[in-house]
Design an enzyme around this catalytic site. Sequence first.
Site, PDB file in Angstrom:
ATOM      1  N   HIS A 182       0.836  -1.207   0.000  1.00  0.00           N
ATOM      2  CA  HIS A 182       0.000   0.000   0.000  1.00  0.00           C
ATOM      3  C   HIS A 182       0.870   1.257   0.000  1.00  0.00           C
ATOM      4  CE1 HIS A 182      -3.497   2.534   1.292  1.00  0.00           C
ATOM      5  NE2 HIS A 182      -2.508   3.247   1.818  1.00  0.00           N
ATOM      6  N   GLU A 183       1.786   1.333   0.946  1.00  0.00           N
ATOM      7  CA  GLU A 183       2.599   2.547   1.053  1.00  0.00           C
ATOM      8  C   GLU A 183       3.486   2.745  -0.168  1.00  0.00           C
ATOM      9  OE1 GLU A 183       2.059   4.842   3.136  1.00  0.00           O
ATOM     10  OE2 GLU A 183       0.656   3.688   4.347  1.00  0.00           O
ATOM     11  N   HIS A 186       1.777   4.782  -2.718  1.00  0.00           N
ATOM     12  CA  HIS A 186       1.965   6.224  -2.516  1.00  0.00           C
ATOM     13  C   HIS A 186       3.321   6.659  -3.065  1.00  0.00           C
ATOM     14  CE1 HIS A 186      -1.588   7.077  -0.183  1.00  0.00           C
ATOM     15  NE2 HIS A 186      -1.276   6.208   0.770  1.00  0.00           N
ATOM     16  N   HIS A 189       3.252   7.032  -6.736  1.00  0.00           N
ATOM     17  CA  HIS A 189       2.528   8.253  -7.096  1.00  0.00           C
ATOM     18  C   HIS A 189       3.471   9.456  -7.035  1.00  0.00           C
ATOM     19  CE1 HIS A 189      -1.812  10.084  -6.743  1.00  0.00           C
ATOM     20  NE2 HIS A 189      -1.206  10.412  -7.868  1.00  0.00           N
TER      21      HIS A 189
END
Length: 390
Positions: A182-183, A186, A189
């Site tokens: 998940h991280e 980020h 992104h």
Amino acid sequence: PATVNALLAQLAPAAVASARQEAAELQKLIDAEQAAQGQPSFALQAWDWSYYAEKLRATKYGFDESQLKPYLEITSVLEKGVFFAANQLYGLSFKRRTDLPVYRDDVRVYDVFDTDGKPLALFIADLYARPSKRGGAWMNAYVGQNPLEGTQPVVANHLNIPKPPAGEPTLMTWDEVNTLFHEFGHALHGMFNQSRYPGLNRVPRDFVEYPSQVNEVWADWPSVLAHYARHYQTGEPMPRELLDKVARAKRFNQGYTTVSYLASAIVDQRLHQLQAADIPAPAEVPAFEARVLKEAGIDFGPVPPRYKLPYFSHIMGGYSAGYYAYIWSEVLDADTVEWLQAHGGLTRANGDQLRAKLLSRGGSEDAMVLFRNLVGHAPDIQPLLARRGL
């Protein structure tokens, strides 16, 4: 506000129905246990839920988290899992740097190279808990991408994985593995952002979790899992039957999880949508909360709101009516995962689409436009309902 209210209202009935079914199963377990001990039974209460839910999960799915951990060694998960998925999807490559100064000896730094072999970013992996570190997990961009100044990103993922004694391997829980994927979503992104102006680097709060939640899908993607989930001593791959149990357990307790979250999100919205003159006085807050939950049809005693109003820190500060963002991001995420699966899954073609239409755009275009450009339609709630078993 009308769109948010409609989303929450659409989710609430299915979530409550699911939670009631789960409560009935837990009540049967309580009744059976009490009868076996010759004791009178009692009605399931909120404080009983986690204890009996864990017992039921072990009974229904026949495994506990400790069975998975020997196959989830931290370096393998990061380099052969997270990085491998990014290579397969986006063509990125990674090289460990040991020549750069770091603030802790357990912090790792990697060069990230683009598909053409040119440097894209520096990635910092700060994965272990320590007394001076705040809880949770997050991504930071210490240097942002800025074409006007010629800077490239330096991004970090910060987790709080317990550090084992010296000489012992770090074996992760499945939840920690998901968090790492998940991280890193980020982080991607931040690495891929190509906004010309720094002021357009940020995206709305109800959009920022969306790309990172999509990246979680690769944690148990068959080709990715087979690459990293190997026993830290023998190198044997994780048995298929163990993974199947994990997959079947995904929907377990989702009624409880969804209701507890929605209750807080609905109260948050109702509070922020009040006129100033109608805001309850401190002594009236509990009654206001109870009334809102009843009116929304989500007042189910064994499943209280995740946060009661007196300690619901999200209602102020950076969130301010934004607690719904988590479920909205998951609507976008589940719909996008369905699109990925329909288009072949972990392919460079899909990675190019994700990067060009979504991850590189930052906040330079309206978030809903970015979603439509990628998936081809307005967000659909059905994939989320299916994922959560609602």
